[in-house]
Design a protein around this motif. Structure first.
Motif, PDB file in Angstrom:
ATOM      1  N   ARG A   8       0.812  -1.227   0.000  1.00 17.98           N
ATOM      2  CA  ARG A   8       0.000   0.000   0.000  1.00 17.98           C
ATOM      3  C   ARG A   8       0.842   1.272   0.000  1.00 17.98           C
ATOM      4  NH1 ARG A   8      -3.894  -1.913  -2.041  1.00 17.98           N
ATOM      5  NH2 ARG A   8      -5.347  -3.230  -0.935  1.00 17.98           N
ATOM      6  N   GLU A  81       3.348   5.268 -14.749  1.00 16.10           N
ATOM      7  CA  GLU A  81       2.089   4.515 -14.944  1.00 16.10           C
ATOM      8  C   GLU A  81       1.582   3.940 -13.631  1.00 16.10           C
ATOM      9  OE1 GLU A  81      -0.089   3.815 -17.432  1.00 16.10           O
ATOM     10  OE2 GLU A  81       1.010   5.473 -18.348  1.00 16.10           O
ATOM     11  N   LYS A  84       0.109   6.640 -11.514  1.00 16.86           N
ATOM     12  CA  LYS A  84      -1.203   7.043 -12.029  1.00 16.86           C
ATOM     13  C   LYS A  84      -2.269   6.033 -11.599  1.00 16.86           C
ATOM     14  CE  LYS A  84      -3.150   8.478 -16.452  1.00 16.86           C
ATOM     15  NZ  LYS A  84      -3.557   7.503 -17.454  1.00 16.86           N
ATOM     16  N   GLU A  85      -1.910   4.760 -11.741  1.00 13.75           N
ATOM     17  CA  GLU A  85      -2.842   3.681 -11.388  1.00 13.75           C
ATOM     18  C   GLU A  85      -3.211   3.760  -9.896  1.00 13.75           C
ATOM     19  OE1 GLU A  85      -1.170   0.010 -12.948  1.00 13.75           O
ATOM     20  OE2 GLU A  85      -2.260  -1.082 -11.370  1.00 13.75           O
ATOM     21  N   LEU A  86      -2.202   3.997  -9.051  1.00 12.10           N
ATOM     22  CA  LEU A  86      -2.444   4.050  -7.606  1.00 12.10           C
ATOM     23  C   LEU A  86      -3.284   5.271  -7.234  1.00 12.10           C
ATOM     24  CD1 LEU A  86       1.039   2.983  -6.186  1.00 12.10           C
ATOM     25  CD2 LEU A  86      -1.064   1.647  -6.205  1.00 12.10           C
ATOM     26  N   GLU A  88      -5.413   6.876  -9.207  1.00 12.20           N
ATOM     27  CA  GLU A  88      -6.787   6.727  -9.720  1.00 12.20           C
ATOM     28  C   GLU A  88      -7.584   5.696  -8.940  1.00 12.20           C
ATOM     29  OE1 GLU A  88      -5.883   8.248 -14.232  1.00 12.20           O
ATOM     30  OE2 GLU A  88      -6.349   6.122 -13.949  1.00 12.20           O
ATOM     31  N   SER A  89      -6.935   4.597  -8.560  1.00 10.38           N
ATOM     32  CA  SER A  89      -7.672   3.525  -7.867  1.00 10.38           C
ATOM     33  C   SER A  89      -7.740   3.761  -6.361  1.00 10.38           C
ATOM     34  CB  SER A  89      -6.985   2.183  -8.122  1.00 10.38           C
ATOM     35  OG  SER A  89      -5.701   2.208  -7.516  1.00 10.38           O
ATOM     36  N   GLN A  90      -6.949   4.713  -5.876  1.00  8.82           N
ATOM     37  CA  GLN A  90      -6.828   4.985  -4.438  1.00  8.82           C
ATOM     38  C   GLN A  90      -6.467   3.717  -3.663  1.00  8.82           C
ATOM     39  OE1 GLN A  90     -10.475   6.995  -3.323  1.00  8.82           O
ATOM     40  NE2 GLN A  90      -9.777   8.876  -4.272  1.00  8.82           N
ATOM     41  N   GLN A  91      -5.689   2.857  -4.322  1.00  7.71           N
ATOM     42  CA  GLN A  91      -5.303   1.588  -3.703  1.00  7.71           C
ATOM     43  C   GLN A  91      -3.966   1.682  -2.971  1.00  7.71           C
ATOM     44  OE1 GLN A  91      -6.995  -1.570  -3.746  1.00  7.71           O
ATOM     45  NE2 GLN A  91      -8.599  -0.099  -4.237  1.00  7.71           N
ATOM     46  N   LYS A  93      -0.088   4.365  -2.272  1.00  5.20           N
ATOM     47  CA  LYS A  93       0.644   5.607  -2.480  1.00  5.20           C
ATOM     48  C   LYS A  93       2.069   5.283  -2.918  1.00  5.20           C
ATOM     49  CE  LYS A  93       1.688   9.763   0.313  1.00  5.20           C
ATOM     50  NZ  LYS A  93       2.750  10.273  -0.374  1.00  5.20           N
ATOM     51  N   SER A 241       0.773  -6.749  -7.147  1.00  4.85           N
ATOM     52  CA  SER A 241      -0.698  -6.838  -7.092  1.00  4.85           C
ATOM     53  C   SER A 241      -1.250  -5.751  -6.187  1.00  4.85           C
ATOM     54  CB  SER A 241      -1.128  -8.177  -6.500  1.00  4.85           C
ATOM     55  OG  SER A 241      -0.230  -9.177  -6.807  1.00  4.85           O
ATOM     56  N   PHE A 242      -2.422  -5.226  -6.544  1.00  2.00           N
ATOM     57  CA  PHE A 242      -3.070  -4.194  -5.708  1.00  2.00           C
ATOM     58  C   PHE A 242      -4.505  -4.567  -5.420  1.00  2.00           C
ATOM     59  CE2 PHE A 242       0.369  -2.192  -7.965  1.00  2.00           C
ATOM     60  CZ  PHE A 242       1.080  -1.684  -6.901  1.00  2.00           C
TER      61      PHE A 242
END
Ligand code: NAD
Length: 242
Positions: A8, A81, A84-86, A88-91, A93, A241-242
């Protein structure tokens, strides 16, 4: 490469090796030379006092080279990338700490998300006030500073050997929170950056070295992958994996 654990709080530390395949030479720790100059001649406060013409010229050359078609490579882009993914998904930091003075991470992921702890070649600052100015042109000791109107007061916004790195409190905070620490393209010879993995480890993070070859401290990481950054960085980051 498999990394099935879910992380995370990721801290990525990069060094000159990540920009090598973009066409920027690394600092050769083995013989202490940076672009054929001894660091004592171009990267210390004493060198700037002794020979400001040479020091300005050295960074002018680095700046010109950077602005002459050098682009972020697949490793810079893969980190951008993932960030950006983290976001946008708020999964999770991602905090990116770089020892590099080029702006390739900033171009790949935005200025706000990068901690350039050794300064930035595209900035200069006033020695007296500390005021920063963006800089895409050559500089010299003959230049007048726009904030104090004095000649010779502008210096490259670079942390030289013997000076305190930037963003240390943000870095310490990020290391204290992180569960995954990844060092990319750094030789493990320049402190305090070389000690960050140890701090992250003490806070319980999984530590990973991604480098062309084992660094001076490579065996002390929990996981290592060796090869060119443009190949191993996207591959490793895609395995998370997230
Ligand atoms: P370093 O030059 O000491 O070490 C570079 C590391 O990258 C080495 O371990 C090398 O094996 C590895 N490497 C080389 N090519 C690689 C590739 N294609 N893929 C993956 N790894 C590769 O770098 P450092 O640890 O960052 O310390 C150098 C200091 O010099 C830093 O403080 C930095 O400010 C400065 N510097 C910056 C730049 C830049 O901004 N791009 C370039 C040279 C030096």
């Amino acid at each position: 490469m498999q990394s099935s654990t879910i992380y995370r709080n990721i801290v990525v530390l990069t060094g000159a090796g990540i920009s090598a395949e973009s066409g920027i030479q690394t600092f050769r720790a083995a013989d202490g030379l940076w672009e054929n100059h001894r660091v004592e001649d171009v990267a210390t406060p004493e060198a700037f006092i002794r020979d400001p013409v040479l020091v300005h010229k050295f960074y002018n050359e680095r700046r010109r080279h950077l602005l002459n078609g050098i682009q972020p490579n697949e490793a810079h882009l893969a980190i951008g990338e993932l960030n950006k993914e983290l976001v946008e998904s708020q999964q999770g930091k991602l905090t990116l700490i770089t020892q590099n003075i080029d702006d390739l991470h900033q171009r790949a992921m935005g200025k706000d998300n990068v901690l350039p702890m050794h300064g930035e070649i595209l900035k200069i600052r006033c020695k007296e006030s500390g005021q920063l100015f963006s800089c895409t042109e050559d500089t010299s000791p003959e230049d007048y500073c726009t904030c104090c109107n004095k000649k010779g007061n502008l210096r490259p916004h670079i942390v030289w050997f013997g000076e305190m790195p930037l963003y240390m409190s943000e870095i310490e905070h990020a290391l204290s929170q992180c569960d995954l620490f990844i060092a990319i393209g750094t030789s493990g010879n320049v402190y305090p950056a070389a000690g960050f993995f140890e701090m992250a480890k003490q806070y319980g993070a999984h530590t990973v070295e991604l480098n062309l070859e084992a660094s001076a401290i490579g065996s002390r990481f929990a996981e290592q992958h060796y090869g060119p950054a443009t190949k191993i960085v996207p591959k490793f980051l895609n395995s998370l994996s997230f």
